[in-house]
Write a protein that holds these residues in place. Sequence first.
Motif, PDB file in Angstrom:
ATOM      1  N   PRO A 112      -4.450  27.869  29.183  1.00 32.82           N
ATOM      2  CA  PRO A 112      -3.587  28.441  28.190  1.00 32.82           C
ATOM      3  C   PRO A 112      -1.829  27.772  28.831  1.00 32.82           C
ATOM      4  CG  PRO A 112      -4.758  29.732  29.154  1.00 32.82           C
ATOM      5  CD  PRO A 112      -5.476  28.463  29.953  1.00 32.82           C
ATOM      6  N   GLY A 113      -0.929  27.974  27.760  1.00 28.06           N
ATOM      7  CA  GLY A 113       0.381  27.509  27.431  1.00 28.06           C
ATOM      8  C   GLY A 113       0.863  26.521  26.599  1.00 28.06           C
ATOM      9  N   THR A 114       2.575  26.051  26.966  1.00 28.69           N
ATOM     10  CA  THR A 114       2.601  24.681  25.876  1.00 28.69           C
ATOM     11  C   THR A 114       2.245  23.610  26.439  1.00 28.69           C
ATOM     12  OG1 THR A 114       4.530  26.015  25.743  1.00 28.69           O
ATOM     13  CG2 THR A 114       4.159  23.705  25.262  1.00 28.69           C
ATOM     14  N   TRP A 115       1.595  22.483  25.861  1.00 27.82           N
ATOM     15  CA  TRP A 115       1.819  20.862  26.695  1.00 27.82           C
ATOM     16  C   TRP A 115       2.350  20.224  25.726  1.00 27.82           C
ATOM     17  CZ3 TRP A 115      -3.170  19.246  28.917  1.00 27.82           C
ATOM     18  CH2 TRP A 115      -3.382  19.910  29.303  1.00 27.82           C
ATOM     19  N   THR A 116       2.805  19.481  26.171  1.00 30.00           N
ATOM     20  CA  THR A 116       3.837  18.643  25.726  1.00 30.00           C
ATOM     21  C   THR A 116       3.056  16.884  25.848  1.00 30.00           C
ATOM     22  OG1 THR A 116       5.441  19.920  27.208  1.00 30.00           O
ATOM     23  CG2 THR A 116       6.810  17.691  26.489  1.00 30.00           C
ATOM     24  N   TRP A 117       4.004  16.242  24.595  1.00 32.70           N
ATOM     25  CA  TRP A 117       3.445  14.757  24.437  1.00 32.70           C
ATOM     26  C   TRP A 117       4.495  14.229  24.076  1.00 32.70           C
ATOM     27  CZ3 TRP A 117      -1.950  12.522  22.911  1.00 32.70           C
ATOM     28  CH2 TRP A 117      -2.788  13.327  23.574  1.00 32.70           C
ATOM     29  N   GLU A 118       4.899  13.205  24.727  1.00 33.10           N
ATOM     30  CA  GLU A 118       5.663  11.839  24.700  1.00 33.10           C
ATOM     31  C   GLU A 118       5.447  10.699  24.134  1.00 33.10           C
ATOM     32  OE1 GLU A 118       8.738  12.932  27.801  1.00 33.10           O
ATOM     33  OE2 GLU A 118       6.887  13.058  28.873  1.00 33.10           O
ATOM     34  N   VAL A 119       5.706   9.679  23.498  1.00 33.34           N
ATOM     35  CA  VAL A 119       5.277   8.870  22.784  1.00 33.34           C
ATOM     36  C   VAL A 119       5.981   8.100  23.302  1.00 33.34           C
ATOM     37  CG1 VAL A 119       5.440   8.916  20.624  1.00 33.34           C
ATOM     38  CG2 VAL A 119       3.971   7.139  21.415  1.00 33.34           C
ATOM     39  N   TRP A 120       6.109   6.424  23.783  1.00 30.55           N
ATOM     40  CA  TRP A 120       7.502   5.003  23.243  1.00 30.55           C
ATOM     41  C   TRP A 120       7.329   3.426  23.455  1.00 30.55           C
ATOM     42  CZ3 TRP A 120       6.875   8.370  27.390  1.00 30.55           C
ATOM     43  CH2 TRP A 120       6.707   7.339  29.384  1.00 30.55           C
ATOM     44  N   ALA A 121       7.880   3.208  23.143  1.00 29.99           N
ATOM     45  CA  ALA A 121       7.087   1.728  23.078  1.00 29.99           C
ATOM     46  C   ALA A 121       9.046   1.122  23.782  1.00 29.99           C
ATOM     47  CB  ALA A 121       7.842   1.010  21.586  1.00 29.99           C
ATOM     48  N   GLU A 122       7.697  -0.220  25.068  1.00 33.70           N
ATOM     49  CA  GLU A 122       8.880  -0.976  25.600  1.00 33.70           C
ATOM     50  C   GLU A 122       8.342  -2.349  25.219  1.00 33.70           C
ATOM     51  OE1 GLU A 122       8.463  -0.120  29.764  1.00 33.70           O
ATOM     52  OE2 GLU A 122       8.540   2.137  29.712  1.00 33.70           O
ATOM     53  N   ASP A 123       9.412  -3.305  25.484  1.00 37.25           N
ATOM     54  CA  ASP A 123       9.309  -4.821  25.179  1.00 37.25           C
ATOM     55  C   ASP A 123       8.737  -5.513  26.799  1.00 37.25           C
ATOM     56  OD1 ASP A 123       9.114  -7.349  25.335  1.00 37.25           O
ATOM     57  OD2 ASP A 123      11.746  -7.207  23.936  1.00 37.25           O
ATOM     58  N   PRO A 124       7.410  -6.238  26.229  1.00 40.86           N
ATOM     59  CA  PRO A 124       6.823  -6.386  27.555  1.00 40.86           C
ATOM     60  C   PRO A 124       7.798  -7.825  28.234  1.00 40.86           C
ATOM     61  CG  PRO A 124       6.127  -7.044  25.581  1.00 40.86           C
ATOM     62  CD  PRO A 124       6.323  -6.254  24.662  1.00 40.86           C
ATOM     63  N   GLN A 125       8.661  -7.904  27.663  1.00 41.60           N
ATOM     64  CA  GLN A 125       9.219  -9.265  28.867  1.00 41.60           C
ATOM     65  C   GLN A 125      10.945  -8.433  29.020  1.00 41.60           C
ATOM     66  OE1 GLN A 125       8.568 -12.122  29.043  1.00 41.60           O
ATOM     67  NE2 GLN A 125       6.879 -11.881  27.401  1.00 41.60           N
ATOM     68  N   ASN A 126      10.444  -6.911  28.512  1.00 41.46           N
ATOM     69  CA  ASN A 126      12.049  -6.281  29.333  1.00 41.46           C
ATOM     70  C   ASN A 126      11.150  -4.703  29.662  1.00 41.46           C
ATOM     71  OD1 ASN A 126      14.796  -5.526  30.004  1.00 41.46           O
ATOM     72  ND2 ASN A 126      15.251  -5.375  27.807  1.00 41.46           N
ATOM     73  N   PRO A 127      10.668  -5.367  30.120  1.00 45.49           N
ATOM     74  CA  PRO A 127       9.805  -3.326  30.774  1.00 45.49           C
ATOM     75  C   PRO A 127      10.642  -2.708  30.972  1.00 45.49           C
ATOM     76  CG  PRO A 127       9.913  -4.787  32.343  1.00 45.49           C
ATOM     77  CD  PRO A 127      10.030  -5.965  31.754  1.00 45.49           C
ATOM     78  N   GLY A 128      11.113  -1.152  30.931  1.00 43.69           N
ATOM     79  CA  GLY A 128      11.731  -0.464  31.350  1.00 43.69           C
ATOM     80  C   GLY A 128      13.028   0.160  30.502  1.00 43.69           C
TER      81      GLY A 128
END
Length: 396
Positions: A336-352
């Motif tokens: 029980p409690g709050t679940w947080t979901w995050e999503v993002w994209a990265e360039d494979p040639q410029n990770p980070g």
Amino acid sequence: MKLTKRLAILYLALVLVSLLAVPSLAQENITLPATIPAFNQAYSNANGYWGECEMGTNGCPDSIATAGCLITAFSMVLGYYDVNLFIPREASCTATARTGMDPGILNDWLKTHDGYGKCGSDIGSCCLEWTHLPPQVSTTQYVNRSENGIASTAERVIDESLRQGYPVICGVNWGSYCHGSTTQTEDCHWVVITGKKGETYTIIDPYNRNKDDAAGVRTTLDHGTFGSYTIDRYVVVKGTVPSSRLSSVRLSLSLSRIGLTQATSLTIAGADPNAQMLLYVRVTDPHGNVKYVYYRSAGDANLSHAREKRSFYPAARSFSNGTFMLYKASTAGEEPGTWTWEVWAEDPQNPGATYGYNITAYTIRSSPAQAARGIAIALVLAIFIASLIYVSILLR
């Protein structure tokens, strides 16, 4: 009194640990918004080669392979800024008309645009004339005033330039080997700083010992082709900062629930169907534990979880715009409690570098049995703390 002293010692220990942790927390990763092309100055024995091309004018005896690290570094940065030059057949080292950007094209262009000057008493005109570079870029030169490592002023200038999207070209040495093999004591080699990773910088070293490989070496400042590099001079090269092919990507998470079934959907908009990207999905549970959600293989039907960073799919892929189901499972038995979901994209040639970042959350309510158990635990803790206070009073 003894208890008070112990508490004071414990407090001081916590303060010391916090102070020691500050440097590690302050470390920053910096990436440029687009990928810098990597060129090998020694590239030879293939179509479109440039390593064997003669550098300079007026009888300069150098070739790009032996002395072209600086112009190779500049060709990388010019490629990053999407600067393309045209070389007619009669001015080309390869005896063919060429358009684009690489060390051979830049070398031929400099030859016909007064881009080379005298280097002291050396034969011919072999040194780059900094003011005669293509007009799409401007340069500002600095000196690292530290013989070991990077001076704080230099670090600030380099970091801020990278944050603004400007690559930095550096003249480097690598200690006794460099100084022992030449009368030159600094700027023995030139590399391109492409970002920052923790305490070091990511670079492209223009010298790759494999002459059949057209690409320079992507590595870090402390693991260059010739050794661990120390910066002597550094040059901030400014131009029109490019935008990544992922800069227009927009990601959006949406949640829906039917009974005990929780469904998480992902909507993608602004995606270039020809652009490859790495998708990352991160979940934080009610206790703050962070895990990455991913598929182990392309054909895997079941999602896995890991504490270390992993992309949602095992390899980079292109995406079409639209909405698709990301995750569907029962919430029965979940904390029980709050679940947080995050999503993002990265360039494979410029990770980070992250694109399209989005975050959402949902809350699972406690059942009556779980609520009663929580109250019982709270009462036990309250009794325990009251007992400690009572004992400490008796010991005074």
